[in-house]
Design an enzyme around this catalytic site. Structure first.
Site, PDB file in Angstrom:
ATOM      1  N   GLU A 281       0.838  -1.213   0.000  1.00 14.98           N
ATOM      2  CA  GLU A 281       0.000   0.000   0.000  1.00 14.98           C
ATOM      3  C   GLU A 281       0.871   1.260   0.000  1.00 14.98           C
ATOM      4  O   GLU A 281       1.839   1.359   0.752  1.00 14.98           O
ATOM      5  CB  GLU A 281      -0.901  -0.025   1.237  1.00 14.98           C
ATOM      6  N   LYS A 344      -9.497   2.627  -3.410  1.00 14.46           N
ATOM      7  CA  LYS A 344     -10.031   2.057  -2.176  1.00 14.46           C
ATOM      8  C   LYS A 344     -11.420   2.604  -1.885  1.00 14.46           C
ATOM      9  O   LYS A 344     -11.646   3.816  -1.949  1.00 14.46           O
ATOM     10  CB  LYS A 344      -9.082   2.365  -1.008  1.00 14.46           C
ATOM     11  N   CYS A 397      -5.634  -2.683   2.601  1.00 16.17           N
ATOM     12  CA  CYS A 397      -5.518  -2.611   4.053  1.00 16.17           C
ATOM     13  C   CYS A 397      -6.796  -3.035   4.758  1.00 16.17           C
ATOM     14  O   CYS A 397      -7.187  -4.199   4.761  1.00 16.17           O
ATOM     15  CB  CYS A 397      -5.091  -1.191   4.447  1.00 16.17           C
TER      16      CYS A 397
END
Length: 522
Positions: A281, A344, A397
């Site tokens: 990430e 995301k 994540c």
């Protein structure tokens, strides 16, 4: 037996602060049964002891406060690691440490405590049904915790099994929440058998519930193949884990050095040349889609027919000049073109954006991530086509902890779960282990391989049975090389997600209430 009877009587006789202190100690012990220790026998004992305490707690404030003390300590001990992130920028956030460590558990404890209190209310004076409805009450709290206020489903009870493949397999049929129900019901059966108030016949029948959990584990063992799973032909993965401390990741003078570390690790010699290199990430500390020269330089790393896949930041400007930031994944092919991109969708409150900014910003609060602008959510969670790979459900994540968000919004079936993350926020704590445990459960639930690249944390290749094929531990610097396991056919859970568990919880609470009411009328 006499000693056991005295212990149980002592548990039930405790009153006042001693009662709530013991409940809190049991809750803290339950947290210790999660990763990395996985002391699942301790988890069972703690849940049995709590139910024995609740058997004589009535269904008012005493019941609620006993459950609340247990749950509060469980979340303090289980989520303390969130507070470590507040020391990354200590000058701005260290004084706010009590909010995540002591304040957040005040809210999280409401979910199980309210669910247990409801179960006790519905059971009335029936001790047997108070035990039997405990699982439904706790699970109702876990289900609600998964989506209320964007959701926060860390440390589900089922995760105490997340390092035992045989026990994990039932998640492919009933999901993590269903495995949690089975675990809690087994504890209820043991509590009924131990409680001196029930008849011998009832105590003997209650032992069927722990046997049910044993049967689930046995069925899981039968589901596991004797050997390794098949792999996708011609695919060789390299996961890069640089373990750059969070305090150094966005220092301007170190950005180039950090990027070069990723490049050097990517070029390490290996037994077989990789077809795909995966960075974690926000590994690229520049705006990749706006940096043509950088893309061309990084394209040299992309193997022929494969890709360099990495996390990075993306920005856009609307017609009015408003800036929008995204936490993204990019797939870069050998020509330097961005072959695929994912933004995301499920962001971290207070980490990537400040909720109710207009109200909270004047109080001095802000998000933890670098920058003055909140991140924005992406617009789609479709399975992402990647060069030379099966379509992937990308999980950046935090997105990996949500069981019911694995299936893309359009219903398409991905071929793998691709998780890029950065757990360096949480230092040497249990947090990265909890995150990895949740990610492994997603692989079992969906019957999909998990490919996980972490800046620091646990990078790994996990097969669709949840077995770790290759990994790099916390704080290690290096690469994980390995093939891509082939996906299984869609599991029952992939088809139905948590709908059966919701139905069971509602039906079981209603049935228990009716049975307890009938018993009172007789």
């Amino acid at each position: 037996m006499a000693l056991l009877a005295r212990v149980i009587a002592g548990l039930q006789a405790l009153a006042g602060w001693r009662r709530y202190l013991l409940a809190a100690l049991l809750g803290a012990l339950l947290a210790a049964s999660h990763a990395p220790l996985y002391l699942w026998p301790v988890a069972l004992l703690c849940l049995i002891a709590l139910q024995l305490m609740l058997a004589e707690s009535g269904h008012g404030w005493r019941c609620f406060l006993t459950a609340y003390a247990f749950a509060y300590a469980y979340f303090v001990a289980g989520l303390y690691w969130i507070g470590i992130a507040f020391f990354v920028d200590a000058d701005r956030f260290a004084l706010l440490l009590p909010l995540p460590v002591l304040g957040l558990p005040l809210l999280m404890a409401l979910y199980p405590a309210a669910g247990i209190w409801l179960a006790c209310r519905l059971a009335g004076d029936s001790r047997v049904w108070r035990f039997l409805l405990f699982a439904a009450g706790w699970t109702l709290g876990e289900l609600l915790r998964g989506f209320v206020m964007t959701g926060f489903p860390w440390n589900l009870v089922a995760y105490v099994w997340a390092d035992w493949p045989a026990a994990m397999q039932s998640a492919a049929w009933i999901g993590s929440h269903g495995l949690g129900v089975a675990t809690l019901l087994a504890c209820s059966g043991a509590a009924i058998a131990l409680h001196p108030g029930g008849t011998r016949r009832v105590r003997q029948a209650a032992l069927l519930l722990p046997l049910g959990l044993v049967a689930i584990v046995a069925a899981g063992a039968l589901r596991l193949p004797a050997g390794p799973v098949q792999t996708e032909p011609g695919i060789r993965l390299r996961l890069v884990q640089p373990s750059i401390p969070q305090t150094l990741r966005w220092v301007d003078e170190l950005r180039q050095k950090n990027l070069e570390q990723h490049i050097q690790l990517s070029l390490r010699p290996g037994e077989t040349a990789p077809t795909h290199i995966i960075w974690p990430e926000t590994a690229i500390p520049y705006l990749l889609d706006e940096a043509e020269a950088l893309r061309q330089a990084l394209a040299r790393l992309a193997p022929p027919g494969g890709a360099l896949i990495s996390g990075g930041i993306r920005r856009s400007l609307d017609a009015a000049g408003k800036l929008t930031l995204y936490n993204s994944l990019f797939a870069l092919d050998g020509t330097g073109a961005i072959a695929a991109r994912y933004d995301k969708m499920h962001l971290v409150p207070f980490g990537e954006y400040l909720p109710f900014r207009g109200l909270l910003a004047p109080l001095g609060l802000d998000k933890l991530a670098v920058g003055a602008v909140d991140f924005s959510s992406g617009s789609t969670a479709s399975a992402l086509p990647l060069p030379g790979l099966p379509d992937a459900r990308v999980l950046i994540c935090y997105e990996a902890i949500f069981p019911d968000e694995m299936v893309p919004g359009d219903g398409s079936r991905p071929g793998l779960l691709l998780n890029i993350t950065n757990d360096s926020w949480f230092g040497q704590s249990t947090g990265p282990f909890h995150h990895f445990a949740a990610s492994r459960m997603r692989a079992v639930e969906q019957g999909l391989p998990l490919v996980r690249a972490a800046n620091n944390g646990i990078s790994a290749i996990v097969d669709p049975y949840g077995r770790v094929l290759a990994r790099l531990g916390l704080n290690a610097i290096g690469v994980v090389d390995g093939p891509l396991p082939a996906a299984l056919p869609p599991t029952l859970y992939a088809r139905w997600d948590d709908k059966p568990v919701w139905l069971f919880v509602a039906a079981w609470l209603l049935f228990g209430w009716r049975m307890a009411r009938r018993a009172r009328s007789h």
